[in-house]
Enzyme design. Structure first.
Site, PDB file in Angstrom:
ATOM      1  N   HIS A 126      41.638  17.757  53.918  1.00 16.97           N
ATOM      2  CA  HIS A 126      41.622  18.992  53.130  1.00 16.97           C
ATOM      3  C   HIS A 126      41.405  20.203  54.039  1.00 16.97           C
ATOM      4  O   HIS A 126      42.015  21.255  53.846  1.00 16.97           O
ATOM      5  CB  HIS A 126      40.494  18.950  52.092  1.00 16.97           C
ATOM      6  CG  HIS A 126      40.596  17.832  51.093  1.00 16.97           C
ATOM      7  ND1 HIS A 126      39.733  16.754  51.091  1.00 16.97           N
ATOM      8  CD2 HIS A 126      41.463  17.618  50.077  1.00 16.97           C
ATOM      9  CE1 HIS A 126      40.056  15.946  50.098  1.00 16.97           C
ATOM     10  NE2 HIS A 126      41.098  16.434  49.475  1.00 16.97           N
TER      11      HIS A 126
ATOM     12  N   GLY B 286      49.429  18.132  51.098  1.00 14.46           N
ATOM     13  CA  GLY B 286      49.454  17.213  52.230  1.00 14.46           C
ATOM     14  C   GLY B 286      50.629  16.238  52.169  1.00 14.46           C
ATOM     15  O   GLY B 286      50.978  15.744  51.084  1.00 14.46           O
TER      16      GLY B 286
HETATM   17  P1  AMP Z   1      43.148  15.202  46.743  1.00 12.58           P
HETATM   18  O1  AMP Z   1      41.845  15.918  46.740  1.00 12.58           O
HETATM   19  O2  AMP Z   1      43.074  13.814  47.244  1.00 12.58           O
HETATM   20  O3  AMP Z   1      43.896  15.355  45.442  1.00 12.58           O
HETATM   21  O4  AMP Z   1      44.052  15.944  47.827  1.00 12.58           O
HETATM   22  C1  AMP Z   1      44.242  17.332  47.797  1.00 12.58           C
HETATM   23  C2  AMP Z   1      45.297  17.695  48.801  1.00 12.58           C
HETATM   24  O5  AMP Z   1      44.885  17.275  50.101  1.00 12.58           O
HETATM   25  C3  AMP Z   1      46.655  17.006  48.535  1.00 12.58           C
HETATM   26  O6  AMP Z   1      47.702  17.941  48.784  1.00 12.58           O
HETATM   27  C4  AMP Z   1      46.664  15.889  49.533  1.00 12.58           C
HETATM   28  O7  AMP Z   1      47.970  15.501  49.924  1.00 12.58           O
HETATM   29  C5  AMP Z   1      45.908  16.525  50.701  1.00 12.58           C
HETATM   30  N1  AMP Z   1      45.351  15.478  51.564  1.00 12.58           N
HETATM   31  C6  AMP Z   1      44.548  14.460  51.192  1.00 12.58           C
HETATM   32  N2  AMP Z   1      44.277  13.663  52.251  1.00 12.58           N
HETATM   33  C7  AMP Z   1      44.930  14.204  53.310  1.00 12.58           C
HETATM   34  C8  AMP Z   1      45.070  13.835  54.680  1.00 12.58           C
HETATM   35  N3  AMP Z   1      44.469  12.745  55.185  1.00 12.58           N
HETATM   36  N4  AMP Z   1      45.822  14.613  55.493  1.00 12.58           N
HETATM   37  C9  AMP Z   1      46.431  15.724  55.002  1.00 12.58           C
HETATM   38  N5  AMP Z   1      46.356  16.125  53.703  1.00 12.58           N
HETATM   39  C10 AMP Z   1      45.610  15.375  52.877  1.00 12.58           C
END
Ligand code: AMP
Length: 293
Positions: free
Chosen positions: A46, A156
């Protein structure tokens, strides 16, 4: 109307009305907004999106909202890791201007009955295993766009299918903003960072490193051999993951532009995996750029 809570300079806003007023005022003053949508429990993945947002815009809005409509009844909504105070500290340290953290009752008030759904890209991969998931995602993202009015929204590559679907709804529904996709951030052992990694024991975290090891090896093989042996390469990934105790949801190689089967016109392959280790459903992927002939 309550005033936004301020943690030093960072605002924490929990109502839609306040968020929209803030964004309208910000844009009237000529500043650009970048939105980073999250479900909280923030990690380096994030933070990399937040850093990217800083390069693009004047004001960074991070939304923290565990969106109930993207979880099926048998999924981990109740137990999804939540760590709001720590998230606030991290955001403040990384120069976030506003955290938008609405309660569920604010986002889905009363008789909510309008949905946004994408009907092609969401038919495969996670869309197939998690019916209704992407309808929840696209609905909440469309709402977040209307509430925070960003010039940019950063997502991401970790959620590769989600990224494609968000780009598609942005285009098809004419949202006036640019979608930016940021690379996957990994643990030292290669495991893609995820809030759900917190469910894993130390042993399972180590075992799950097989996912990226295999994806990387497959990418190298595809670059050398082309797509001729794609089926056996995909089978090889599944086999190696099973050998480490992973329960496969899918391992698939698809055209990265449209998530259709690989064809002679495919230029980039998306090799994508969803697998369960212990209680955690993990996803990961690599892109393979095929040599042009
Ligand atoms: P989440 O909180 O899991 O819904 O993720 C929020 C955002 O962070 C989404 O756009 C995900 O794709 C991105 N994201 C989560 N994990 C990663 C990672 N390891 N590398 C890059 N972006 C990430």
């Amino acid at each position: 109307m309550t005033t936004p809570t301020a943690v030093r300079d960072m605002k924490i806003i929990s109502t839609i009305k306040q968020m929209q007023s803030y964004s309208m005022e910000t844009k009237r003053s000529g500043q650009r907004i970048a939105l980073v949508p999250t479900m909280g429990s923030l990690h380096e993945g994030h933070l990399s999106l937040i850093k990217r947002a800083r390069e693009l815009a004047d004001i960074i809005v991070v939304s923290i909202f565990v969106n109930p409509t993207q979880f099926a009844p048998d999924e981990d909504l109740i137990n999804y890791p939540r760590n709001f105070d720590y998230d606030c500290e991290l955001c403040e340290k990384h120069g976030v201007d506003v955290i938008f953290a609405p309660p569920v009752s604010e986002m889905y008030a009363g008789n909510h009955s309008v949905w946004v759904s994408e009907e092609q890209l969401s038919q495969t991969l996670c869309g197939r295993s998690r019916p209704g998931h992407f309808r929840g995602v696209t609905t909440v993202v469309a709402k977040l766009f209307n509430i925070t009015l960003p010039n940019y929204a950063i997502f991401g590559q970790k959620d590769a299918q989600q990224a494609l679907i968000i780009k598609k709804i942005t285009r098809d529904l004419n949202f006036p903003l640019e979608i930016i996709i940021s690379p996957i951030i990994r643990e030292p052992n290669g495991l893609a960072m995820s809030s759900r990694n917190r469910y894993l024991s130390r042993d399972a975290k180590q075992a799950a490193s097989v996912i990226y090891r295999e994806l990387k090896a497959a990418k190298d093989r595809l670059k050398i051999n082309g797509v001729n042996k794609i089926d056996s390469i995909v089978e090889g990934i599944s086999h190696a993951i099973r050998a480490e105790g992973g329960i496969i949801d899918y391992v698939k190689a698809l055209d990265a532009d449209n998530l259709k089967a690989i064809s002679p016109s495919t230029q980039i392959i998306l090799l994508a995996v969803a697998v369960k280790f212990e209680k955690a459903r993990l996803i990961d992927n690599v892109l393979v750029y095929l040599p042009t002939t």
